[in-house]
Design a protein around this motif. Structure first.
Motif, PDB file in Angstrom:
ATOM      1  N   THR A  13      72.584 -18.141 106.434  1.00  0.00           N
ATOM      2  CA  THR A  13      73.414 -16.944 106.586  1.00  0.00           C
ATOM      3  C   THR A  13      73.997 -16.554 105.228  1.00  0.00           C
ATOM      4  OG1 THR A  13      73.970 -17.673 108.832  1.00  0.00           O
ATOM      5  CG2 THR A  13      75.343 -15.934 107.881  1.00  0.00           C
ATOM      6  N   ARG A  14      73.710 -15.321 104.806  1.00  0.00           N
ATOM      7  CA  ARG A  14      74.205 -14.821 103.516  1.00  0.00           C
ATOM      8  C   ARG A  14      74.833 -13.445 103.700  1.00  0.00           C
ATOM      9  NH1 ARG A  14      72.077 -17.306  98.849  1.00  0.00           N
ATOM     10  NH2 ARG A  14      70.451 -18.843  99.265  1.00  0.00           N
ATOM     11  N   SER A  52      83.662  -7.284  97.911  1.00  0.00           N
ATOM     12  CA  SER A  52      84.414  -7.321  96.644  1.00  0.00           C
ATOM     13  C   SER A  52      84.599  -8.780  96.238  1.00  0.00           C
ATOM     14  CB  SER A  52      85.798  -6.701  96.821  1.00  0.00           C
ATOM     15  OG  SER A  52      85.690  -5.430  97.408  1.00  0.00           O
ATOM     16  N   PRO A  53      84.663  -9.085  94.946  1.00  0.00           N
ATOM     17  CA  PRO A  53      84.918 -10.472  94.533  1.00  0.00           C
ATOM     18  C   PRO A  53      86.202 -11.009  95.184  1.00  0.00           C
ATOM     19  CG  PRO A  53      84.287  -9.131  92.642  1.00  0.00           C
ATOM     20  CD  PRO A  53      84.465  -8.188  93.794  1.00  0.00           C
ATOM     21  N   GLY A  54      86.097 -12.201  95.791  1.00  0.00           N
ATOM     22  CA  GLY A  54      87.266 -12.832  96.412  1.00  0.00           C
ATOM     23  C   GLY A  54      87.704 -12.216  97.723  1.00  0.00           C
ATOM     24  N   HIS A  80      86.813 -18.310 108.690  1.00  0.00           N
ATOM     25  CA  HIS A  80      87.372 -17.524 107.583  1.00  0.00           C
ATOM     26  C   HIS A  80      86.709 -17.902 106.253  1.00  0.00           C
ATOM     27  CE1 HIS A  80      91.326 -17.388 110.112  1.00  0.00           C
ATOM     28  NE2 HIS A  80      90.381 -16.623 110.611  1.00  0.00           N
ATOM     29  N   TYR A  81      86.237 -16.904 105.538  1.00  0.00           N
ATOM     30  CA  TYR A  81      85.587 -17.127 104.241  1.00  0.00           C
ATOM     31  C   TYR A  81      86.172 -16.190 103.188  1.00  0.00           C
ATOM     32  CZ  TYR A  81      81.994 -19.869 106.646  1.00  0.00           C
ATOM     33  OH  TYR A  81      81.335 -20.838 107.372  1.00  0.00           O
ATOM     34  N   ARG A  82      85.899 -16.520 101.915  1.00  0.00           N
ATOM     35  CA  ARG A  82      86.205 -15.613 100.800  1.00  0.00           C
ATOM     36  C   ARG A  82      84.940 -15.423  99.980  1.00  0.00           C
ATOM     37  NH1 ARG A  82      91.307 -14.071  99.785  1.00  0.00           N
ATOM     38  NH2 ARG A  82      92.901 -15.246 100.921  1.00  0.00           N
ATOM     39  N   ALA A  83      84.663 -14.179  99.620  1.00  0.00           N
ATOM     40  CA  ALA A  83      83.492 -13.904  98.791  1.00  0.00           C
ATOM     41  C   ALA A  83      83.664 -14.538  97.411  1.00  0.00           C
ATOM     42  CB  ALA A  83      83.302 -12.399  98.653  1.00  0.00           C
ATOM     43  N   ASP A  84      82.544 -14.870  96.769  1.00  0.00           N
ATOM     44  CA  ASP A  84      82.613 -15.436  95.415  1.00  0.00           C
ATOM     45  C   ASP A  84      82.795 -14.307  94.380  1.00  0.00           C
ATOM     46  OD1 ASP A  84      80.137 -14.220  95.038  1.00  0.00           O
ATOM     47  OD2 ASP A  84      78.989 -16.099  95.117  1.00  0.00           O
ATOM     48  N   GLY A  85      82.694 -14.658  93.101  1.00  0.00           N
ATOM     49  CA  GLY A  85      82.911 -13.684  92.031  1.00  0.00           C
ATOM     50  C   GLY A  85      81.917 -12.532  92.028  1.00  0.00           C
TER      51      GLY A  85
END
Length: 417
Positions: free
Chosen positions: A21-22, A27-29, A51-56
């Motif tokens: 899953t991708r 937006s970053p973060g 709950h996740y946070r996007a990377d840079g």
């Protein structure tokens, strides 16, 4: 910022395989909630969230990125699948297992803005995708069985074979449960899903059982032109595991037995074979405790198999010529399966036998199914009609399912060719 996209691959694949899953285009973060939603054959809704946070780069990969909250935490590529549970408006304590293996289970995966706790209204959807989980691979044949007294379904892999033959049984819920058999056929086994009560013209309740029924099933499978000989295997969970132990003990056709959360003594229903009877250990309902929320804990209720008064119930597994694989969850609360596996091993060793392997999983509960089967700590008991504690912790249980499934297949291939 571009529009977010979600890719789950494969979009359709075997239910016991992992998906990747991708998410991209965030937006970053950016904080997001990933949700999975599925319905069972009766339309009951199941869901999970994390709950996740996007990377840079504004991306997420569930194979390497950790969940920080929701229904699970940590790096869990399949967490959204094994943590599926009945939605808030549904009756609790239901299992998400397919009744029919012909149709795929459809799971919708959604990406929502922000972090929303389980049960709360999630934020706006920014991306979604549908995944199909197949229980039957293309080319697998399902043959409904009425062979003498034997009932069930035979699943045959595609191709000419011959294939290793396995009988598959579940516990005291009764009826015909096919999804493990169809997955075994997907993995190259000729698998016979064998009900033994509460199905078609079989007895409605499990009062007493005749081993001759299971013998007929083993002989049918052994003689089938698509089945590799000379012997067949058996896999069972709960009461089915204990029947597997009796089959390998008394039936020369059975040469490999996988016991998942089984007892090393015969329980509940007397087991007859010719002139022989193994009486069943009884449940003492006075030893059942009920929580404030009405959940029944039956852990202490089964008669003690180590009590000399119950020695007639013990399955004489030392007589078996074949091989045992004992699979237990150390947090099984249905009964003391860890202890029962110890008793079985002690008995084999006392008779100079080393024909066994033990897989013991800390934190796993009673029903160790194929991978990604949603964890269900408390389930409605079909016989008692009340919620019963099966034990376990979701993440440890999910990992036990993943690991044991590979080991079970290895064991069966080793001893069945």
């Amino acid at each position: 910022r571009g529009t977010a996209s979600l890719a789950v691959s494969p979009a359709a694949g075997p239910a016991d395989e992992q998906v990747e899953t991708r998410v991209a285009g965030l937006s970053p973060g950016q904080p997001v909630t990933l949700r999975a939603v599925a319905a069972d054959d009766r339309g009951c809704l199941f869901q999970s969230c994390a709950h996740y946070r996007a990377d840079g780069r504004g991306e997420l990969h569930l194979g390497t990125d950790a969940s920080h909250g929701g229904d699970y935490t940590g790096v869990e590529p399949m967490g959204l699948f094994w943590s599926l549970a009945p939605a808030g408006m549904e009756k609790p304590y239901q299992r998400l297992v397919p009744r029919s293996t012909s149709a795929p289970m459809k799971v919708e995966v959604l990406v929502h803005q922000g972090h929303s706790p389980p049960g709360a209204m999630p934020g706006p959807v920014v991306a979604k995708a549908e995944v199909q989980r197949l229980f039957t691979a293309p080319g697998v044949r399902r043959i409904r069985l009425k062979e003498g007294v034997v009932r069930g379904s035979l699943f045959l892999p595609p191709g000419d074979g011959p294939f290793p033959g396995v009988i598959d049984m579940y516990g005291d819920e009764g009826g015909l449960i096919e999804f493990r058999s169809s997955l075994l056929a997907t993995r190259g086994f000729a698998a016979l899903s064998l009900p033994y009560f509460d199905f078609e013209d079989l007895p409605r309740v499990m009062k007493e059982l005749k081993l001759e029924y299971f013998e007929e099933a083993a002989r049918f499978l052994q003689r089938h032109p698509k089945v590799k000989g000379p012997g067949v295997g058996v896999i069972g969970t709960g009461k089915g595991a204990e029947l597997a132990l009796s089959m390998i003990t008394f039936l020369p056709e059975v040469v490999a037995a996988v016991s998942i959360s089984g007892c090393s003594s015969n329980t509940v229903a007397d087991l007859h074979y010719g002139e022989m009877t193994l009486p069943g250990l009884r449940f003492d309902m006075n030893k059942v405790s009920v929580s404030d929320t009405g959940v029944f804990d039956v852990f202490e209720a089964l008669d003690d198999p180590t009590n000399p008064a119950n020695s007639a119930c013990v399955i004489p597994i030392e007589k078996a010529e074949g091989h045992f694989l004992l699979v237990v969850g150390e947090d099984d609360r249905m009964w003391k399966s860890s202890l029962y596996a110890e008793l079985a091993i002690r008995r084999l060793r006392q008779h100079g036998k080393e024909n066994f392997e033990l897989l013991s999983y800390p934190g796993a509960g009673h029903r160790i199914d194929p991978p990604s089967t949603p964890f269900c700590q408390v389930a409605m008991d079909r016989v008692l009609g009340v919620p019963v504690l099966g034990g376990g912790e979701s993440k440890a249980h999910a990992h036990a399912q993943e690991h044991s499934w590979g080991k079970i297949q290895e064991f069966l291939h080793l001893h069945l060719g």
